[in-house]
Design a protein around this motif. Structure first.
Motif, short mmCIF file in Angstrom:
data_model
loop_
_atom_site.label_atom_id
_atom_site.label_comp_id
_atom_site.label_asym_id
_atom_site.label_seq_id
_atom_site.Cartn_x
_atom_site.Cartn_y
_atom_site.Cartn_z
N VAL A 18 22.04 90.07 6.62
CA VAL A 18 22.41 89.66 7.96
C VAL A 18 22.16 90.74 9.16
O VAL A 18 21.80 90.16 10.16
N TRP A 19 22.54 91.79 8.70
CA TRP A 19 22.35 92.84 9.94
C TRP A 19 20.92 93.12 10.10
O TRP A 19 20.47 93.32 11.37
N ARG A 20 19.95 92.84 9.03
CA ARG A 20 18.62 93.17 9.30
C ARG A 20 18.13 91.96 10.18
O ARG A 20 17.37 92.15 11.15
N PHE A 21 18.59 90.66 9.79
CA PHE A 21 18.14 89.38 10.71
C PHE A 21 18.54 89.66 12.17
O PHE A 21 17.82 89.38 13.05
N HIS A 22 19.81 90.25 12.34
CA HIS A 22 20.29 90.51 13.71
C HIS A 22 19.58 91.79 14.40
O HIS A 22 19.23 91.40 15.64
N THR A 23 19.29 92.76 13.82
CA THR A 23 18.75 94.03 14.56
C THR A 23 17.24 93.87 14.24
O THR A 23 16.59 94.56 15.28
N LYS A 24 16.57 93.08 13.49
CA LYS A 24 15.03 93.27 13.27
C LYS A 24 14.73 91.71 13.39
O LYS A 24 14.15 91.21 12.51
N PRO A 25 14.98 91.05 14.63
CA PRO A 25 14.45 89.75 14.68
C PRO A 25 12.95 89.42 14.74
O PRO A 25 12.78 87.95 14.27
N HIS A 26 12.10 90.22 14.96
CA HIS A 26 10.69 90.25 14.93
C HIS A 26 10.04 90.35 13.38
O HIS A 26 8.93 90.10 13.42
N SER A 27 10.69 90.70 12.34
CA SER A 27 10.26 91.14 11.27
C SER A 27 9.85 89.45 10.58
O SER A 27 10.32 88.60 10.79
N LEU A 28 9.03 89.57 9.70
CA LEU A 28 8.48 88.56 9.08
C LEU A 28 9.34 87.35 8.50
O LEU A 28 9.65 86.16 8.60
N ILE A 29 10.39 88.17 7.79
CA ILE A 29 11.59 87.29 7.10
C ILE A 29 12.44 86.71 7.65
O ILE A 29 13.11 85.67 7.58
N SER A 30 12.99 87.51 9.11
CA SER A 30 13.72 86.98 9.86
C SER A 30 13.23 85.89 10.81
O SER A 30 13.85 84.74 10.94
#
Length: 234
Positions: A18-30
Motif C-alpha cells: 500500500v505504501w508503495r502504491f501511494h509513494t510510487k504511483p507511476h510504477s507499472l504495478i501501481s
C-alpha cells in the motif's frame, strides 16, 4: 527475524505494498491496480469494489495500517484535509480535536496558510480551533509552500514505512486494544457496585448517567450533533 505472529507479519508486508502504491504511483504495478480498482481516487481512499481479486482484497485489508500510523508532512497544504486527515503530529492520533461546524469553507490545510507571509493565518486559527489545537498547529513549520504534501510513517525516524516498524506498530495497537478490553471487565465490577449502593433510585440513575456520559453537558451535546460550543460558559 523477531516476527512472532505470522498473521501480523503478513499484514505488515501487505501494508508495505500500500505504501508503495501511494509513494510510487507511476510504477507499472501501481498504474495497473489503479486503472482497475481505484481510477478516480488514491490508494488510501480506494473502495474494495465489485468482484475483487484475492490479491486486491488482501492489499485493501491492510490500508488501515498506513492510515492509522501515518501523518501528512505539510508543504503547500493542498492534499491534507483539515477535518478527518492525520496532519497534526503528536496530538490526538494526529487529528484535531475541534469539531467541524457546517457550513464552512475551510476544507484543506492550504486554507489555513497565509501565502503572502508563508505562515499560519492567526485570525482563522483563533476563530476556528480550540486553543490546544491552535497551539499544536502553530508548531508545525511551513518551510516551503512550493512543495507538495507528503505522507510520513510516524513509527520510523526516516518517515518511510518498513515491514519491521509496521509489525511493531500493529502489535502495539493490539496491546492497547487488549488493555481497553481488560478495563471493560473492570467496568462490569463498577456497575455491580453502583447498583448495590444503598440509596434512593434517582441517585443511582444520576451516577449511572454520569458514568455513561449521558448528561446534557455541552461536550456531549456537540458530540450528538447539537450546534453549540464545547467550551464551559464560565
Amino acid at each position: 527475524m523477531g516476527f512472532k505472529t505470522l498473521r501480523d507479519f503478513n499484514l505488515a508486508m501487505l501494508a508495505k505494498q500500500v505504501w508503495r502504491f501511494h509513494t510510487k504511483p507511476h510504477s507499472l504495478i501501481s498504474r495497473c491496480f489503479k486503472a482497475k480498482y481505484f481510477p478516480q481516487s488514491d490508494i488510501l481512499q480506494a473502495p474494495l469494489g465489485c468482484n475483487p481479486s484475492y490479491a486486491w482484497r488482501s492489499i485493501h485489508n491492510s490500508i488501515w495500517v498506513i492510515l492509522k500510523g501515518s501523518c501528512w508532512k505539510i508543504g503547500n497544504g493542498e492534499s491534507a484535509k483539515v477535518w478527518g486527515d492525520n496532519w497534526v503530529p503528536l496530538h490526538n492520533g494526529f487529528k484535531i480535536l475541534t469539531q467541524k461546524m457546517e457550513p464552512f469553507s475551510i476544507r484543506h490545510v492550504k486554507d489555513l496558510i497565509n501565502m503572502d507571509s508563508f505562515s499560519w493565518d492567526t485570525e482563522i486559527l483563533n476563530n476556528l480551533f480550540l486553543p490546544i489545537d491552535k497551539d499544536h498547529i502553530e508548531q508545525i513549520p511551513i518551510i516551503n509552500t512550493t512543495n507538495i504534501d507528503e505522507y510520513m510513517w510516524m513509527h520510523e525516524p526516516t518517515g518511510v514505512y518498513t515491514v519491521k516498524s509496521g509489525y511493531k506498530a500493529i502489535k502495539e495497537w493490539q496491546d492497547q486494544q487488549f488493555s481497553s478490553t481488560a478495563s471493560s471487565s473492570c467496568d462490569t465490577q463498577v456497575w455491580k457496585k453502583l447498583w448495590a449502593i444503598h440509596t434512593i433510585p434517582r441517585h443511582k440513575v444520576l451516577l449511572w448517567r454520569i458514568l455513561q456520559n449521558s448528561l446534557p453537558v455541552r461536550s456531549e451535546l456537540s458530540n450528538r450533533g447539537v450546534p453549540c460550543s464545547i467550551l464551559c460558559p464560565r
